[in-house]
Write a protein that holds these residues in place. Structure first.
Motif, short mmCIF file in Angstrom:
data_model
loop_
_atom_site.label_atom_id
_atom_site.label_comp_id
_atom_site.label_asym_id
_atom_site.label_seq_id
_atom_site.Cartn_x
_atom_site.Cartn_y
_atom_site.Cartn_z
N VAL A 1 48.10 154.96 56.02
CA VAL A 1 47.00 154.60 56.90
C VAL A 1 47.41 153.50 57.87
N ASN A 2 48.16 152.52 57.39
CA ASN A 2 48.62 151.43 58.26
C ASN A 2 49.56 151.95 59.35
N ARG A 3 50.36 152.95 59.02
CA ARG A 3 51.24 153.55 60.02
C ARG A 3 50.42 154.25 61.11
N VAL A 4 49.37 154.92 60.70
CA VAL A 4 48.47 155.56 61.67
C VAL A 4 47.83 154.50 62.56
N SER A 5 47.35 153.42 61.94
CA SER A 5 46.71 152.34 62.69
C SER A 5 47.66 151.72 63.71
N ASP A 6 48.88 151.46 63.30
CA ASP A 6 49.88 150.87 64.19
C ASP A 6 50.16 151.80 65.37
N ASP A 7 50.27 153.10 65.10
CA ASP A 7 50.56 154.06 66.16
C ASP A 7 49.39 154.18 67.14
N LEU A 8 48.18 154.18 66.61
CA LEU A 8 46.99 154.24 67.47
C LEU A 8 46.89 153.02 68.38
N LYS A 9 47.15 151.86 67.82
CA LYS A 9 47.09 150.63 68.62
C LYS A 9 48.13 150.65 69.72
N GLN A 10 49.30 151.17 69.40
CA GLN A 10 50.35 151.24 70.40
C GLN A 10 49.96 152.19 71.54
N LYS A 11 49.33 153.30 71.20
CA LYS A 11 48.93 154.27 72.21
C LYS A 11 47.71 153.80 73.00
N ALA A 12 46.88 152.97 72.37
CA ALA A 12 45.65 152.52 73.03
C ALA A 12 45.91 151.58 74.19
N GLY A 13 47.05 150.94 74.21
CA GLY A 13 47.36 150.06 75.31
C GLY A 13 48.12 148.83 74.87
N VAL A 14 48.56 148.07 75.84
CA VAL A 14 49.30 146.84 75.58
C VAL A 14 48.45 145.67 76.00
N LYS A 15 48.85 144.46 75.63
CA LYS A 15 48.11 143.25 76.01
C LYS A 15 48.80 142.59 77.20
N ASN A 16 48.04 142.24 78.22
CA ASN A 16 48.63 141.51 79.32
C ASN A 16 48.54 140.01 79.07
N GLU A 17 48.87 139.20 80.07
CA GLU A 17 48.92 137.76 79.87
C GLU A 17 47.54 137.18 79.57
N ASN A 18 46.49 137.86 80.04
CA ASN A 18 45.13 137.38 79.78
C ASN A 18 44.51 138.01 78.55
N ASN A 19 45.32 138.67 77.74
CA ASN A 19 44.86 139.35 76.53
C ASN A 19 43.82 140.43 76.82
N SER A 20 43.91 141.05 77.99
CA SER A 20 43.01 142.12 78.36
C SER A 20 43.71 143.45 78.13
N SER A 21 43.10 144.35 77.35
CA SER A 21 43.73 145.61 77.02
C SER A 21 43.84 146.51 78.23
N GLN A 22 44.89 147.31 78.25
CA GLN A 22 45.16 148.22 79.35
C GLN A 22 45.59 149.57 78.81
N ILE A 23 45.40 150.60 79.61
CA ILE A 23 45.99 151.90 79.33
C ILE A 23 46.55 152.45 80.63
N PHE A 24 47.49 153.36 80.50
CA PHE A 24 48.04 154.02 81.68
C PHE A 24 47.40 155.40 81.81
N ILE A 25 46.80 155.67 82.96
CA ILE A 25 46.15 156.94 83.24
C ILE A 25 47.04 157.75 84.17
N LYS A 26 47.36 158.97 83.77
CA LYS A 26 48.21 159.84 84.59
C LYS A 26 47.36 160.54 85.64
N THR A 27 47.64 160.23 86.91
CA THR A 27 46.97 160.91 88.00
C THR A 27 47.93 161.97 88.56
N GLU A 28 47.57 162.56 89.68
CA GLU A 28 48.40 163.64 90.21
C GLU A 28 49.79 163.18 90.60
N TYR A 29 49.89 161.93 91.09
CA TYR A 29 51.17 161.47 91.62
C TYR A 29 51.80 160.32 90.85
N ARG A 30 51.06 159.69 89.97
CA ARG A 30 51.60 158.50 89.32
C ARG A 30 50.86 158.20 88.03
#
Length: 232
Positions: free
Chosen positions: A111-140
């Motif tokens: 279960v912890n391995r699943v949790s770690d993988d989900l957190k990694q896919k959910a996004g990274v933390k920036n300098e302001n501790n605000s979560s982000q994700i990358f959205i694939k659009t047509e060109y980028r």
């Protein structure tokens, strides 16, 4: 991060053991327990979960057959008394394989391995501790702050993501993007809408108001949505 899960297990004692193990993990939320694969398959075709605990040898259809019939799979942890299916399981992208009888410690590790993988896919933390994700659009791939997302609308063949300052189009499915969004911040309220809970301005007559937009709450999603609202 809350991880929703279901159990598909036809042995009552094994199912009871799994349910007790799930109850001991604070971030796991059990959404259903099924004693046959057909009922579990029907559930998975209409609802989204993060994690599936799945037995292999069952009547009517096996766990392997269930996986072969799923177009979009959650994380899958096999729970079986037989090691013979391990190779086939991994061919079907099974995340982990618990060989019965397994301990709580081994269960917790999976279960912890699943949790770690989900957190990694959910996004990274920036300098302001605000979560982000990358959205694939047509060109980028566009870096999107989760705090900027108001709601997501499903269109024919693509999604429209409404941000505080713009809109983004992506060809992801509703199920796919739900897996990348933190469940404590976002919820699906209609077959065509996902909303950010913190952006809800008001709720009236099964409609949610966000930034002036009225979003319907579908009959299928009402119970889950109002339960979440009451617990905020």
């Amino acid at each position: 991060m809350t991880i929703s899960c279901i159990i598909i297990e036809d042995e009552p004692l094994a199912a009871e053991k799994l349910e007790s193990f799930v109850a001991r993990i604070p971030f796991l939320k059990l959404k259903g327990s099924f004693d046959n694969a057909l009922e579990g398959l029907q559930f998975l075709k209409t609802q989204t979960v993060d994690l599936l605990f799945l037995d292999i040898q069952m009547e009517k259809i096996t766990g392997i057959q269930l996986l072969e019939n799923l177009s979009s799979k959650p994380y899958v942890v096999i729970t079986s008394a037989y090691s013979d299916y391990a190779l086939k399981g991994y061919e079907l992208s099974v995340f982990d394989y618990l060989l019965k009888p397994y301990s709580f410690e081994r269960f917790q590790m999976a279960v912890n391995r699943v949790s770690d993988d989900l957190k990694q896919k959910a996004g990274v933390k920036n300098e302001n501790n605000s979560s982000q994700i990358f959205i694939k659009t047509e060109y980028r791939r566009e870096n999107v702050h989760l705090d900027d997302i108001l709601y997501i609308e499903g269109m024919q063949g693509y999604l429209k993501i409404y941000l505080s300052d713009k809109r983004i189009l992506t060809k992801q499915s509703m199920k796919a993007i739900l897996k990348t969004l933190p469940q404590d911040q976002f919820i699906q309220v209609h077959k065509s809408y996902i909303v950010a809970l913190s952006k809800i301005e008001s709720i009236e007559r099964n409609h949610i108001k966000i930034s002036g937009k009225l979003i319907p709450v579908g009959d299928f999603y009402k119970m889950q949505f109002y339960e979440r609202i009451e617990n905020i």
